[in-house]
Scaffold this motif. Structure first.
Motif, PDB file in Angstrom:
ATOM      1  N   GLY A 166      28.381  61.791  32.000  1.00 10.72           N
ATOM      2  CA  GLY A 166      29.352  62.185  33.010  1.00 10.72           C
ATOM      3  C   GLY A 166      29.110  63.564  33.592  1.00 10.72           C
ATOM      4  N   GLU A 167      30.203  64.161  34.073  1.00  7.68           N
ATOM      5  CA  GLU A 167      30.112  65.406  34.849  1.00  7.68           C
ATOM      6  C   GLU A 167      29.758  66.607  33.961  1.00  7.68           C
ATOM      7  OE1 GLU A 167      29.672  67.142  38.294  1.00  7.68           O
ATOM      8  OE2 GLU A 167      29.923  64.984  37.953  1.00  7.68           O
ATOM      9  N   HIS A 168      30.207  66.601  32.698  1.00  7.14           N
ATOM     10  CA  HIS A 168      29.944  67.714  31.787  1.00  7.14           C
ATOM     11  C   HIS A 168      29.329  67.190  30.488  1.00  7.14           C
ATOM     12  CE1 HIS A 168      32.012  70.554  34.388  1.00  7.14           C
ATOM     13  NE2 HIS A 168      32.990  69.659  34.532  1.00  7.14           N
ATOM     14  N   PRO A 169      28.072  66.749  30.559  1.00  8.32           N
ATOM     15  CA  PRO A 169      27.462  66.065  29.411  1.00  8.32           C
ATOM     16  C   PRO A 169      27.389  66.948  28.166  1.00  8.32           C
ATOM     17  CG  PRO A 169      25.810  66.567  31.101  1.00  8.32           C
ATOM     18  CD  PRO A 169      27.141  66.853  31.705  1.00  8.32           C
ATOM     19  N   GLY A 170      27.277  68.278  28.358  1.00  7.21           N
ATOM     20  CA  GLY A 170      27.174  69.166  27.199  1.00  7.21           C
ATOM     21  C   GLY A 170      28.383  69.067  26.281  1.00  7.21           C
ATOM     22  N   ARG A 171      29.541  68.710  26.868  1.00  9.29           N
ATOM     23  CA  ARG A 171      30.772  68.666  26.069  1.00  9.29           C
ATOM     24  C   ARG A 171      30.864  67.437  25.168  1.00  9.29           C
ATOM     25  NH1 ARG A 171      34.999  70.197  30.908  1.00  9.29           N
ATOM     26  NH2 ARG A 171      34.028  72.177  31.488  1.00  9.29           N
ATOM     27  N   VAL A 172      30.124  66.380  25.539  1.00 11.59           N
ATOM     28  CA  VAL A 172      30.249  65.123  24.788  1.00 11.59           C
ATOM     29  C   VAL A 172      28.936  64.695  24.127  1.00 11.59           C
ATOM     30  CG1 VAL A 172      32.242  64.218  26.037  1.00 11.59           C
ATOM     31  CG2 VAL A 172      29.970  63.928  27.026  1.00 11.59           C
ATOM     32  N   LEU A 173      27.907  65.502  24.309  1.00 12.87           N
ATOM     33  CA  LEU A 173      26.573  65.116  23.837  1.00 12.87           C
ATOM     34  C   LEU A 173      26.507  64.966  22.316  1.00 12.87           C
ATOM     35  CD1 LEU A 173      23.590  64.652  24.766  1.00 12.87           C
ATOM     36  CD2 LEU A 173      23.226  67.087  24.381  1.00 12.87           C
TER      37      LEU A 173
ATOM     38  N   VAL B 297      17.732  85.671  23.047  1.00 11.90           N
ATOM     39  CA  VAL B 297      19.117  85.222  22.909  1.00 11.90           C
ATOM     40  C   VAL B 297      19.342  84.004  23.803  1.00 11.90           C
ATOM     41  CG1 VAL B 297      21.533  85.887  23.113  1.00 11.90           C
ATOM     42  CG2 VAL B 297      19.803  87.626  22.558  1.00 11.90           C
ATOM     43  N   ILE B 298      19.886  82.928  23.201  1.00 13.37           N
ATOM     44  CA  ILE B 298      20.192  81.726  23.980  1.00 13.37           C
ATOM     45  C   ILE B 298      21.619  81.836  24.506  1.00 13.37           C
ATOM     46  CG2 ILE B 298      20.333  79.199  23.940  1.00 13.37           C
ATOM     47  CD1 ILE B 298      17.555  80.152  23.183  1.00 13.37           C
ATOM     48  N   GLY B 299      21.766  81.738  25.831  1.00 14.49           N
ATOM     49  CA  GLY B 299      23.088  81.788  26.441  1.00 14.49           C
ATOM     50  C   GLY B 299      23.221  80.712  27.506  1.00 14.49           C
ATOM     51  N   GLY B 300      24.223  80.872  28.370  1.00 13.26           N
ATOM     52  CA  GLY B 300      24.482  79.863  29.399  1.00 13.26           C
ATOM     53  C   GLY B 300      25.468  78.833  28.879  1.00 13.26           C
ATOM     54  N   GLY B 301      25.926  77.981  29.769  1.00 10.62           N
ATOM     55  CA  GLY B 301      26.947  76.995  29.412  1.00 10.62           C
ATOM     56  C   GLY B 301      26.576  76.121  28.218  1.00 10.62           C
ATOM     57  N   LEU B 302      25.297  75.770  28.087  1.00  8.95           N
ATOM     58  CA  LEU B 302      24.898  74.851  27.015  1.00  8.95           C
ATOM     59  C   LEU B 302      24.897  75.506  25.635  1.00  8.95           C
ATOM     60  CD1 LEU B 302      22.073  72.731  28.702  1.00  8.95           C
ATOM     61  CD2 LEU B 302      24.462  72.111  28.278  1.00  8.95           C
ATOM     62  N   ARG B 303      25.157  76.832  25.584  1.00  5.05           N
ATOM     63  CA  ARG B 303      25.264  77.460  24.272  1.00  5.05           C
ATOM     64  C   ARG B 303      26.467  76.905  23.507  1.00  5.05           C
ATOM     65  NH1 ARG B 303      27.821  81.394  27.500  1.00  5.05           N
ATOM     66  NH2 ARG B 303      29.545  82.542  26.551  1.00  5.05           N
ATOM     67  N   LEU B 304      27.361  76.223  24.241  1.00  2.69           N
ATOM     68  CA  LEU B 304      28.504  75.580  23.586  1.00  2.69           C
ATOM     69  C   LEU B 304      28.060  74.472  22.632  1.00  2.69           C
ATOM     70  CD1 LEU B 304      30.779  75.550  26.719  1.00  2.69           C
ATOM     71  CD2 LEU B 304      31.146  76.880  24.628  1.00  2.69           C
ATOM     72  N   LEU B 305      26.819  74.028  22.720  1.00  3.34           N
ATOM     73  CA  LEU B 305      26.292  73.060  21.755  1.00  3.34           C
ATOM     74  C   LEU B 305      26.144  73.698  20.370  1.00  3.34           C
ATOM     75  CD1 LEU B 305      23.647  71.311  24.041  1.00  3.34           C
ATOM     76  CD2 LEU B 305      25.731  70.274  23.117  1.00  3.34           C
ATOM     77  N   GLY B 306      26.151  75.029  20.346  1.00  2.00           N
ATOM     78  CA  GLY B 306      26.274  75.753  19.079  1.00  2.00           C
ATOM     79  C   GLY B 306      25.142  75.579  18.095  1.00  2.00           C
ATOM     80  N   ALA B 307      25.511  75.524  16.813  1.00  2.00           N
ATOM     81  CA  ALA B 307      24.513  75.506  15.737  1.00  2.00           C
ATOM     82  C   ALA B 307      23.488  74.381  15.869  1.00  2.00           C
ATOM     83  CB  ALA B 307      25.217  75.444  14.386  1.00  2.00           C
ATOM     84  N   PRO B 308      23.887  73.159  16.266  1.00  2.00           N
ATOM     85  CA  PRO B 308      22.849  72.114  16.410  1.00  2.00           C
ATOM     86  C   PRO B 308      21.769  72.502  17.425  1.00  2.00           C
ATOM     87  CG  PRO B 308      25.027  71.119  16.353  1.00  2.00           C
ATOM     88  CD  PRO B 308      25.247  72.605  16.436  1.00  2.00           C
ATOM     89  N   LEU B 309      22.175  73.183  18.501  1.00  2.00           N
ATOM     90  CA  LEU B 309      21.200  73.629  19.493  1.00  2.00           C
ATOM     91  C   LEU B 309      20.263  74.674  18.884  1.00  2.00           C
ATOM     92  CD1 LEU B 309      20.117  73.795  22.438  1.00  2.00           C
ATOM     93  CD2 LEU B 309      21.861  75.548  22.854  1.00  2.00           C
ATOM     94  N   LEU B 310      20.848  75.689  18.259  1.00  2.00           N
ATOM     95  CA  LEU B 310      20.047  76.763  17.654  1.00  2.00           C
ATOM     96  C   LEU B 310      19.126  76.200  16.574  1.00  2.00           C
ATOM     97  CD1 LEU B 310      19.443  79.794  17.420  1.00  2.00           C
ATOM     98  CD2 LEU B 310      21.331  79.961  15.778  1.00  2.00           C
ATOM     99  N   ASP B 311      19.685  75.358  15.704  1.00  2.00           N
ATOM    100  CA  ASP B 311      18.882  74.769  14.628  1.00  2.00           C
ATOM    101  C   ASP B 311      17.765  73.896  15.188  1.00  2.00           C
ATOM    102  OD1 ASP B 311      20.636  76.014  12.947  1.00  2.00           O
ATOM    103  OD2 ASP B 311      21.737  74.193  12.377  1.00  2.00           O
TER     104      ASP B 311
END
Lengths: 307, 307
Positions: B202-209, B248-262
């Motif tokens: 959908g419109e904000h895939p990062g929120r539901v990925l 440093v990882i930033g931007g809207g997709l940083r909301l994916l949090g630890a799974p993204l960093l890991d």
């Protein structure tokens, strides 16, 4: 960052490579006033001996006593510890570990600094071409690496890997690289890549590549196209990361001359033709070629003594 | 480069995005002393009006008259002319051209500076994390771009394309990019890439990925892996070109949090497992994640007023 105050005495710069040592003297204004070349032999003792001989011969020819010089700067491949003046693993020179800075300094009574050969060449190229601001140098040698220079001062980075773009993969299905990865830029745009993709070119493929292409050798053409494509990718990478006003092509393969420069520019123009963004970045216009006989690394090494 | 002497008066920073405007006040020591968020509406007049409202409201809440502040710094997407204070083509804001600097300055009587939103976020992230020396910031937003900060000062480059690494191709058989090329890093590691490779999000895939991956959706997994792989490539690219001590990882997709960093760290570790050179470069250890609610761009905009 600021450039150190230049000494009022002339400086000496050495560029130590696998087959030859190039030495120059530089007056306080940065002009080359003398130069010589010596063949090199492998091993720690031979490198030290050649370096001393080069310094003493340059001074003698100039009619200046050794203490009339301010410093000696050395550009050398391998891992460099600038603080201790030790070079490690300069494989092409047969050097495993050599305290070249302190050992040469003890013999000639002058301060001696070491620098990575690509960093030294970057500083020297920028000085010889009179470039200001931020400039990048792309060294197409046996390996592939870049140097970044800001207002005449080399960008050294935090941990000694600044400019090591040769080990960025750009082709996941590509050839294995000596570094352990696959498809690194170095497997396309370097002398070692050329030897590998065009074995018919022998020990020094860069010297016979253009003649082979002219004679219609499709493998030579393929190796050249791959070199050009990898080098153009490096130019784009450097432009889109640090945005230098000029990107200078150097290293042994610069001997390919105008066909190399034209090839890289044409590849950049082809990429720009598909992309208004890239066209606006004017990449082809930023690329320059270092003259074939330019003693860039020796000049840069002399300059780096106080940078 | 040197950091300007900080004013003894507090500063204001605004971060103007497509859906919200974030405003902060910063004391002379660089600590955030007040903050607010306003929704934004599209168009030149609305952006100017919201900016003025944010500044006046912040000042009122702090009980400080407008002239008690030193400056207003604004981070905003689009093409920025810092000298004139004009922003062009901020598409997500419905702004074609707006003299936001002079127009806002005339309304509030304070100097106003503009900066690219990614540059501002880079400066703010580095300040908030207390990083020194050379650091890089990787913005995984709708698009993909990086910011480089040296001793607190943003690296602006020669022509305004520094950090635009999103438009470096890394997959020649890849998807067409909005810039006109194919297989750009932005087609893998960005919010727009996520929408495209996983339309079910959908419109904000990062929120539901992450929920979709947890539920076993293979397309969501594929989109995530592609994001992580592209981001890891960016980290390696930044490390091997400018050698920053932290990325440093930033931007809207940083909301994916630890799974993204890991995920990024695991990808870098996998690459390092094949290459002693990469292992020595310790890439995974350099990566940090900006906190989800960190007002980095607003803080950086306030700081950038004198940088």
């Amino acid at each position: 960052m600021s450039v150190g105050v230049a000494s009022a005495r002339p400086r000496i710069g050495l560029d130590i490579g696998g087959t030859k040592l190039e030495a120059i003297s530089l007056d306080p204004a940065g002009a080359v006033t003398g130069s010589l070349r010596l063949p090199t032999e492998p091993g720690e003792a031979a490198v030290l001996r050649s370096s001393e001989l080069a310094v003493r011969t340059l001074a003698e020819r100039a009619g200046v006593p050794l203490d009339g010089f301010a410093s000696v700067g050395i550009g050398i491949p391998g891992r460099i510890d600038r603080r201790s003046g030790i070079v490690h693993d300069a494989v092409n020179l047969g050097v495993r570990s050599l305290a070249l800075g302190p050992d040469l300094s003890a013999r000639i009574g002058l301060p001696v600094t070491l620098d990575n050969d690509v960093t030294a060449a970057a500083v020297g190229a920028v000085s010889l071409l009179g470039l200001r601001g931020t400039a990048a140098y792309l060294n197409l040698g046996t390996g592939l690496a870049a140097g970044i220079v800001v207002d005449g001062v080399p960008w050294r980075g935090g941990t000694g890997i600044a400019g090591e773009i040769g080990h960025l993969p750009f082709d996941s299905a590509g050839l294995p690289c000596a570094c352990g990865q696959r498809g690194c830029l170095e497997t396309a745009a370097s002398g070692s890549a050329l030897k590998r993709t065009w074995p018919a070119g022998g020990e020094h493929p860069g010297r016979v590549l253009l003649a082979a292409i002219a004679a219609g050798d499709p493998d030579a053409r393929h190796a050249f196209d791959r070199l050009v494509s990898g080098a153009a990718h490096c130019v784009q990478l450097l432009a889109l990361s640090i945005d230098p006003s000029a990107i200078v092509i150097g290293g042994g393969l610069r001997l390919l001359g105008a066909p190399l420069l034209d090839g890289i520019r044409a590849e950049l123009a082809a990429r720009a033709a598909t992309s208004p963004f890239l066209a606006g970045a004017a990449l082809a216009e930023r690329v320059r070629l270092l003259d074939g006989d330019s003693p860039a690394a020796a000049v840069g090494a002399a300059l780096s003594a106080d940078r």
